[in-house]
Design a protein around this motif. Structure first.
Motif, PDB file in Angstrom:
ATOM      1  N   ASP A  78     -35.539  82.928  45.649  1.00 35.53           N
ATOM      2  CA  ASP A  78     -34.746  84.181  45.720  1.00 35.53           C
ATOM      3  C   ASP A  78     -33.508  84.028  44.908  1.00 35.53           C
ATOM      4  OD1 ASP A  78     -33.092  86.217  46.954  1.00 35.53           O
ATOM      5  OD2 ASP A  78     -34.332  86.168  48.670  1.00 35.53           O
ATOM      6  N   VAL A  79     -33.367  84.684  43.999  1.00 35.43           N
ATOM      7  CA  VAL A  79     -32.499  84.367  42.974  1.00 35.43           C
ATOM      8  C   VAL A  79     -30.965  84.707  43.742  1.00 35.43           C
ATOM      9  CG1 VAL A  79     -31.116  85.320  40.856  1.00 35.43           C
ATOM     10  CG2 VAL A  79     -33.878  84.791  40.823  1.00 35.43           C
ATOM     11  N   ASP A  80     -30.801  86.180  44.561  1.00 31.84           N
ATOM     12  CA  ASP A  80     -29.579  86.302  45.023  1.00 31.84           C
ATOM     13  C   ASP A  80     -29.353  85.225  46.082  1.00 31.84           C
ATOM     14  OD1 ASP A  80     -29.462  88.702  43.398  1.00 31.84           O
ATOM     15  OD2 ASP A  80     -30.461  89.872  44.784  1.00 31.84           O
ATOM     16  N   LEU A  81     -30.236  84.970  46.937  1.00 34.66           N
ATOM     17  CA  LEU A  81     -29.976  83.927  47.998  1.00 34.66           C
ATOM     18  C   LEU A  81     -29.466  82.683  47.617  1.00 34.66           C
ATOM     19  CD1 LEU A  81     -30.147  83.650  51.037  1.00 34.66           C
ATOM     20  CD2 LEU A  81     -32.406  82.846  50.716  1.00 34.66           C
ATOM     21  N   PHE A  82     -30.077  82.281  46.530  1.00 39.20           N
ATOM     22  CA  PHE A  82     -29.808  81.048  45.966  1.00 39.20           C
ATOM     23  C   PHE A  82     -28.354  80.930  45.429  1.00 39.20           C
ATOM     24  CE2 PHE A  82     -32.181  76.923  45.009  1.00 39.20           C
ATOM     25  CZ  PHE A  82     -31.349  76.247  44.552  1.00 39.20           C
ATOM     26  N   ALA A  83     -28.185  82.029  44.512  1.00 37.68           N
ATOM     27  CA  ALA A  83     -26.695  82.267  44.043  1.00 37.68           C
ATOM     28  C   ALA A  83     -25.894  82.414  45.012  1.00 37.68           C
ATOM     29  CB  ALA A  83     -26.832  83.393  42.990  1.00 37.68           C
ATOM     30  N   ALA A  84     -25.986  82.793  46.143  1.00 39.03           N
ATOM     31  CA  ALA A  84     -24.899  83.075  47.065  1.00 39.03           C
ATOM     32  C   ALA A  84     -24.574  81.775  47.422  1.00 39.03           C
ATOM     33  CB  ALA A  84     -25.482  84.105  48.337  1.00 39.03           C
ATOM     34  N   HIS A  85     -25.305  80.803  47.442  1.00 40.47           N
ATOM     35  CA  HIS A  85     -25.136  79.482  47.938  1.00 40.47           C
ATOM     36  C   HIS A  85     -24.951  78.382  46.981  1.00 40.47           C
ATOM     37  CE1 HIS A  85     -25.355  80.809  52.210  1.00 40.47           C
ATOM     38  NE2 HIS A  85     -26.629  81.550  51.785  1.00 40.47           N
ATOM     39  N   PHE A  86     -25.109  78.684  45.688  1.00 40.84           N
ATOM     40  CA  PHE A  86     -25.234  77.794  44.778  1.00 40.84           C
ATOM     41  C   PHE A  86     -23.983  76.859  44.618  1.00 40.84           C
ATOM     42  CE2 PHE A  86     -24.836  76.364  40.200  1.00 40.84           C
ATOM     43  CZ  PHE A  86     -26.235  75.666  40.322  1.00 40.84           C
ATOM     44  N   PHE A  87     -22.734  77.558  44.670  1.00 40.13           N
ATOM     45  CA  PHE A  87     -21.544  76.385  44.670  1.00 40.13           C
ATOM     46  C   PHE A  87     -21.083  75.872  46.005  1.00 40.13           C
ATOM     47  CE2 PHE A  87     -21.288  78.550  40.540  1.00 40.13           C
ATOM     48  CZ  PHE A  87     -21.260  77.522  39.716  1.00 40.13           C
ATOM     49  N   HIS A  88     -21.952  75.735  46.831  1.00 42.94           N
ATOM     50  CA  HIS A  88     -21.595  75.466  48.188  1.00 42.94           C
ATOM     51  C   HIS A  88     -20.823  74.044  48.321  1.00 42.94           C
ATOM     52  CE1 HIS A  88     -21.855  74.742  52.542  1.00 42.94           C
ATOM     53  NE2 HIS A  88     -22.365  73.568  52.485  1.00 42.94           N
ATOM     54  N   ALA A  89     -21.270  73.203  47.217  1.00 37.89           N
ATOM     55  CA  ALA A  89     -20.607  71.680  47.351  1.00 37.89           C
ATOM     56  C   ALA A  89     -19.362  71.942  46.456  1.00 37.89           C
ATOM     57  CB  ALA A  89     -21.817  70.672  46.849  1.00 37.89           C
ATOM     58  N   LEU A  90     -19.012  72.679  45.730  1.00 38.24           N
ATOM     59  CA  LEU A  90     -17.911  73.030  45.060  1.00 38.24           C
ATOM     60  C   LEU A  90     -16.779  73.144  45.856  1.00 38.24           C
ATOM     61  CD1 LEU A  90     -16.989  72.534  41.878  1.00 38.24           C
ATOM     62  CD2 LEU A  90     -17.015  74.921  41.790  1.00 38.24           C
ATOM     63  N   PRO A  91     -15.633  72.357  46.035  1.00 39.58           N
ATOM     64  CA  PRO A  91     -14.554  72.684  46.873  1.00 39.58           C
ATOM     65  C   PRO A  91     -13.620  73.895  46.347  1.00 39.58           C
ATOM     66  CG  PRO A  91     -14.684  70.362  46.484  1.00 39.58           C
ATOM     67  CD  PRO A  91     -15.637  70.906  45.726  1.00 39.58           C
ATOM     68  N   HIS A  92     -13.149  74.644  47.038  1.00 40.14           N
ATOM     69  CA  HIS A  92     -12.161  75.709  46.616  1.00 40.14           C
ATOM     70  C   HIS A  92     -11.064  75.167  46.066  1.00 40.14           C
ATOM     71  CE1 HIS A  92     -14.807  79.299  48.022  1.00 40.14           C
ATOM     72  NE2 HIS A  92     -15.003  78.600  48.932  1.00 40.14           N
ATOM     73  N   THR A  93     -10.800  74.060  46.354  1.00 41.64           N
ATOM     74  CA  THR A  93      -9.336  73.606  45.506  1.00 41.64           C
ATOM     75  C   THR A  93      -9.472  73.105  44.074  1.00 41.64           C
ATOM     76  OG1 THR A  93     -10.171  71.340  46.266  1.00 41.64           O
ATOM     77  CG2 THR A  93      -8.756  72.385  47.655  1.00 41.64           C
ATOM     78  N   VAL A  94     -10.949  73.337  43.598  1.00 44.16           N
ATOM     79  CA  VAL A  94     -11.337  73.379  42.298  1.00 44.16           C
ATOM     80  C   VAL A  94     -11.358  74.561  41.783  1.00 44.16           C
ATOM     81  CG1 VAL A  94     -12.978  72.209  40.618  1.00 44.16           C
ATOM     82  CG2 VAL A  94     -12.554  71.104  42.646  1.00 44.16           C
ATOM     83  N   THR A  95     -10.125  75.089  41.211  1.00 43.69           N
ATOM     84  CA  THR A  95     -10.110  76.429  40.934  1.00 43.69           C
ATOM     85  C   THR A  95     -10.883  76.893  39.509  1.00 43.69           C
ATOM     86  OG1 THR A  95      -8.179  75.978  39.601  1.00 43.69           O
ATOM     87  CG2 THR A  95      -7.903  76.589  42.207  1.00 43.69           C
ATOM     88  N   SER A  96     -11.099  75.891  38.872  1.00 41.90           N
ATOM     89  CA  SER A  96     -12.007  76.504  37.563  1.00 41.90           C
ATOM     90  C   SER A  96     -13.221  76.091  37.449  1.00 41.90           C
ATOM     91  CB  SER A  96     -11.089  75.837  36.286  1.00 41.90           C
ATOM     92  OG  SER A  96     -11.230  74.522  36.397  1.00 41.90           O
ATOM     93  N   ALA A  97     -13.930  76.786  36.472  1.00 41.59           N
ATOM     94  CA  ALA A  97     -15.503  76.471  36.452  1.00 41.59           C
ATOM     95  C   ALA A  97     -15.971  75.281  36.197  1.00 41.59           C
ATOM     96  CB  ALA A  97     -15.962  77.851  35.930  1.00 41.59           C
ATOM     97  N   PRO A  98     -16.875  74.418  36.450  1.00 37.20           N
ATOM     98  CA  PRO A  98     -17.220  73.221  35.943  1.00 37.20           C
ATOM     99  C   PRO A  98     -17.538  73.393  34.521  1.00 37.20           C
ATOM    100  CG  PRO A  98     -18.417  73.701  38.024  1.00 37.20           C
ATOM    101  CD  PRO A  98     -17.698  74.854  37.589  1.00 37.20           C
ATOM    102  N   GLU A  99     -17.375  72.480  33.769  1.00 32.27           N
ATOM    103  CA  GLU A  99     -17.530  72.433  32.115  1.00 32.27           C
ATOM    104  C   GLU A  99     -19.190  72.364  31.909  1.00 32.27           C
ATOM    105  OE1 GLU A  99     -13.398  71.995  32.014  1.00 32.27           O
ATOM    106  OE2 GLU A  99     -14.730  70.644  32.971  1.00 32.27           O
ATOM    107  N   LEU A 100     -19.736  71.605  32.781  1.00 30.15           N
ATOM    108  CA  LEU A 100     -21.066  71.417  32.806  1.00 30.15           C
ATOM    109  C   LEU A 100     -21.826  71.604  33.976  1.00 30.15           C
ATOM    110  CD1 LEU A 100     -21.454  68.014  30.388  1.00 30.15           C
ATOM    111  CD2 LEU A 100     -21.867  70.364  29.905  1.00 30.15           C
ATOM    112  N   ILE A 101     -22.996  72.112  34.023  1.00 27.87           N
ATOM    113  CA  ILE A 101     -23.842  72.170  35.282  1.00 27.87           C
ATOM    114  C   ILE A 101     -25.036  71.635  34.933  1.00 27.87           C
ATOM    115  CG2 ILE A 101     -25.103  73.859  36.820  1.00 27.87           C
ATOM    116  CD1 ILE A 101     -22.618  75.737  36.481  1.00 27.87           C
ATOM    117  N   ALA A 102     -25.734  70.740  35.596  1.00 22.28           N
ATOM    118  CA  ALA A 102     -27.052  70.058  35.413  1.00 22.28           C
ATOM    119  C   ALA A 102     -27.869  70.480  36.743  1.00 22.28           C
ATOM    120  CB  ALA A 102     -27.053  68.654  35.433  1.00 22.28           C
ATOM    121  N   LEU A 103     -29.201  70.778  36.574  1.00 19.07           N
ATOM    122  CA  LEU A 103     -30.118  71.205  37.596  1.00 19.07           C
ATOM    123  C   LEU A 103     -31.486  70.159  37.318  1.00 19.07           C
ATOM    124  CD1 LEU A 103     -30.098  75.021  37.516  1.00 19.07           C
ATOM    125  CD2 LEU A 103     -28.668  73.682  38.865  1.00 19.07           C
TER     126      LEU A 103
END
Length: 440
Positions: free
Chosen positions: A19-44
């Motif tokens: 479910d694209v929308d459901l997965f996208a809503a939680h995708f960055f769950h493990a990225l702390p909000h103290t990290v303000t910039s988007a990661p340079e690399l994402i690996a799945l």
């Protein structure tokens, strides 16, 4: 840029579309909000990406499944940052195991080359279980840093510890990034302005010219993510064990808290005894078991463990530092919510890797200022040598995958059955026509 930020996620899709929308809503769950910039690399790392027929045939049959995860990344990034966009750098698979790597569009030019490799670990070394790797070379001010990402799916079952250890050995011996030159992929080469090679070259060819290559143990960083399938018991649970299953809402002081079960984790035990994942590390686990849940539950109060399997941390992310001074810095290692399409929970690691180090000046001049220097890239010792027949074995296994995939397509998919029925009816029709012609 002295650090590179990464977001690595592993998920067993259970052969179902996400479910694209459901997965996208939680995708960055493990990225702390103290990290303000988007990661340079994402690996799945994706396991059981699609039904076996589509996965073994590959090509356009897998396009919808990969497209869904590209949409997940795009929507997740758009919902968290206004200007973050990602480019697909790697989209590859071996059988049912997939690997995708994305680079932020404003820094993708720093990737100077990409290599991919794959190895089957299942029956007859086919890709019902397997590993797929990608090696990127990242250009920084202090030099080029190799980063290797491996997505893997190892042998299942509580009592298959030795098989899983052998699967790790198979990855070390036969997941090889070929140094033989191959024709460049025009689209990716245009994007990166660099070369792209693949670990098994003529993927459906004859396997001639084994060539030399690099295994997973080479200079640089290594990340291994996947359904590694290590359990918390060597035997299947019996009815008397059900009362010891952890409760998801149990207090840390309760004997039913998941931490009690973590003490029997096979992966930790085998790694500490140097039987698998040599030289790799893992961030501390502070989340519940990732497997095996009942399918279909949307409400956290409905999440239940299936009693036929011990609740276990099957889904893991491990890493190796490039040297004693160039470190992986984990920000957060966590589990995502349970999605109703899978009996696994996705696991993600947010981390940063050092791209340069600071060392003291010359010893004969104490007044000399500290200077930035690149850490020498030392080749780490591999626990097993590369199998010299790695390419031939992969080509032979690939041929078997095509046969199995074709048969599964005809027997297990609706479109395949329609083709099979059409062939049968066509054959009968031709027989009747020929018979009537011969009777004239």
């Amino acid at each position: 840029m002295d650090k590179l930020s990464l977001y690595i996620l592993t998920f067993n899709c259970a052969r179902n579309p996400v479910d694209v929308d459901l997965f996208a809503a939680h995708f960055f769950h493990a990225l702390p909000h103290t990290v303000t910039s988007a990661p340079e690399l994402i690996a799945l790392s994706l396991q059981e990406l699609a039904p076996i027929a589509y996965a073994f045939l590959g090509g356009s049959y897998l396009t919808p499944y990969f497209t869904s995860f590209r949409q997940v990344v795009d929507r997740a990034a758009a919902s968290r940052w206004e200007d973050a966009q990602y480019v697909t750098v790697v989209e590859d698979h071996v059988g049912m195991t997939g690997l995708m790597v994305f680079a932020r569009s404003d820094v993708v030019w720093r990737i100077t080359s990409v290599q991919t490799a794959r190895v089957g670990l299942g029956l007859q070394q086919m890709g019902n279980k397997g590993a797929v790797g990608a090696r990127l070379r990242w250009s920084s001010e202090s030099g080029t840093v190799p980063l290797t990402f491996v997505g893997a799916h190892l042998a299942p079952a509580e009592d298959a510890v030795e098989r899983r250890n052998e699967d790790w050995r198979g990855i070390v011996e036969r997941l090889v990034f070929s140094t033989t030159s191959h024709e460049e992929d025009s689209e990716r080469a245009s994007l990166l302005g660099s070369s792209t090679t693949t670990g098994d070259g003529d993927r459906d060819g004859d396997g001639e010219g084994e060539g030399e290559g690099e295994g997973v143990f080479t200079a640089g960083y290594l990340f291994l993510a996947g359904d590694l399938n290590y359990r918390t018991s060597n035997t299947m649970p019996q009815p008397a064990d059900f009362g010891r299953f952890p409760l998801l809402d149990a207090d840390a002081s309760s004997p039913l808290h998941y931490s009690r079960l973590l003490r029997d984790d096979q992966l930790t035990r085998e790694r500490e005894k140097s039987r698998c994942f040599h030289g790799l590390s893992e961030a501390p686990i502070a989340f519940p078991p990732t497997y095996k849940y009942k399918l279909g539950a949307c409400n956290p109060r409905q999440w239940k463990f299936v009693l036929s399997r011990w609740p276990s941390w099957c889904d893991r992310i491990l890493y190796r530092d490039s040297s004693s001074t160039a470190k992986v810095t984990p920000y957060r290692y966590d589990v995502l919510p349970l999605f109703p399409t899978s009996d696994h929970r996705a696991v993600a690691l947010a981390a940063a890797v050092a791209l340069r180090t600071v060392q003291a000046g010359p010893s004969d001049s104490e007044s000399a200022p500290a200077t930035d220097v690149q850490q020498p890239q030392q080749q780490p010792a591999a626990p097993f040598p590369i199998d010299q027949n790695w390419k031939r074995k992969r080509v032979e296994a690939r041929r078997k995958e095509l046969v199995v995939g074709g048969l599964a397509y005809l027997g297990l998919t609706w479109e395949g059955r329609r083709i099979l029925v059409g062939m049968v009816l066509g054959g009968l029709g031709a027989w009747f026509v020929l018979r009537s012609m011969l009777s004239l």
